[in-house]
Design an enzyme around this catalytic site. Sequence first.
Site, PDB file in Angstrom:
ATOM      1  N   ASP A 182      -4.542 -14.378 -20.252  1.00  0.00           N
ATOM      2  CA  ASP A 182      -5.579 -13.986 -21.194  1.00  0.00           C
ATOM      3  C   ASP A 182      -5.330 -14.797 -22.475  1.00  0.00           C
ATOM      4  O   ASP A 182      -4.225 -15.290 -22.694  1.00  0.00           O
ATOM      5  CB  ASP A 182      -5.419 -12.471 -21.449  1.00  0.00           C
ATOM      6  CG  ASP A 182      -6.248 -11.992 -22.616  1.00  0.00           C
ATOM      7  OD1 ASP A 182      -7.447 -12.316 -22.659  1.00  0.00           O
ATOM      8  OD2 ASP A 182      -5.703 -11.284 -23.486  1.00  0.00           O
ATOM      9  N   ASP A 190      -7.107 -14.020 -26.141  1.00  0.00           N
ATOM     10  CA  ASP A 190      -7.086 -13.191 -27.355  1.00  0.00           C
ATOM     11  C   ASP A 190      -6.029 -12.088 -27.293  1.00  0.00           C
ATOM     12  O   ASP A 190      -6.037 -11.259 -26.388  1.00  0.00           O
ATOM     13  CB  ASP A 190      -8.461 -12.535 -27.565  1.00  0.00           C
ATOM     14  CG  ASP A 190      -9.536 -13.552 -27.906  1.00  0.00           C
ATOM     15  OD1 ASP A 190      -9.177 -14.698 -28.226  1.00  0.00           O
ATOM     16  OD2 ASP A 190     -10.724 -13.199 -27.843  1.00  0.00           O
ATOM     17  N   ASP A 196      -3.076  -8.278 -22.363  1.00  0.00           N
ATOM     18  CA  ASP A 196      -2.744  -7.190 -23.293  1.00  0.00           C
ATOM     19  C   ASP A 196      -3.757  -6.047 -23.283  1.00  0.00           C
ATOM     20  O   ASP A 196      -3.525  -5.007 -23.893  1.00  0.00           O
ATOM     21  CB  ASP A 196      -2.663  -7.728 -24.732  1.00  0.00           C
ATOM     22  CG  ASP A 196      -4.040  -8.065 -25.282  1.00  0.00           C
ATOM     23  OD1 ASP A 196      -4.809  -8.735 -24.573  1.00  0.00           O
ATOM     24  OD2 ASP A 196      -4.363  -7.630 -26.397  1.00  0.00           O
TER      25      ASP A 196
HETATM   26 MG   LIG Z   1      -6.724  -9.832 -24.857  1.00  0.00          MG
END
Ligand SMILES: [Mg+2]
Length: 272
Positions: free
Chosen positions: A10, A12, A216
């Site tokens: 991922d 961001d 996350d």
């Molecule tokens: Mg993220």
Amino acid sequence: MNNNILVFTDLDGTLLDSETYSYKSALPALKLIKNKKIPLIFCSSKTKSEIEMYRKRIGNDDPFISENGGGIFIPGGYFSQKFKYDKTAKGYEIIELGTSYIKLIEVLKSIKRESGLNIKCFSEMTTEEVSGYTGLDERLAKLSKRRHFDEPFLIFGNDKESIYVTTEIIRRGYNHTQGGIFHHIMGKNDKGKAVKILIGIFKKKHPKLLSVALGDSFNDLPMFEVVDRPILLKNPDGEYDSRIKLSNMIFADGVGPKGWNQAVLALLSDLN
Ligand SMILES: [Mg+2]
């Protein structure tokens, strides 16, 4: 390529800092991945144009997945093995999994109209507003508005109203996810479906490949479900997203690019 490991990540809040979008703290691990010729696949809710900019900056030439699994972009000639794709454009072989952007906006606007809720769609925001909500500079905010398969939006309301919108999206046959402050409406695509397809193509040539994913947020869960080693980083508040529960989950002790760096270095030394 290194025929043993394949890493999905991922962007961001994972490889990129959630506020500054810097990946500087991850440079040692990025360098090691490059030296070991391990494919590093960016898998993000970001658009093709945004991801291309980071690939260029980081010096990444591998395939990538845009807009929460809406599109898989494979540089022409990257694979020698045969695979199915939907079209070629601008030097890519493209696999399209998402629903058209126009259709998604139409659905969201009809939910907004019928419910009277205070929903703000990405397409209704000016570049300055996008910049304000995301912290992206103006150039990146512009690139983030070039969307094909996923519409981010904000709900200014309570939890009950958010649940109503989510339920309504699913009832109408679309997918909903959340990454950071933004809700997302998309087609039946998710990061997991796209990751699974790419693993399948890589495995045609390297059947014993170990797949790894770092993320996350809740929108990373489908990706975590289809890899051998899912690695969860803490979110910007320093907590693990409690909605992500998997028996083989590896909980990395860190946030953003710093956590990413530690987790990747630990993984690679572990596999050595
Ligand atoms: Mg993220």
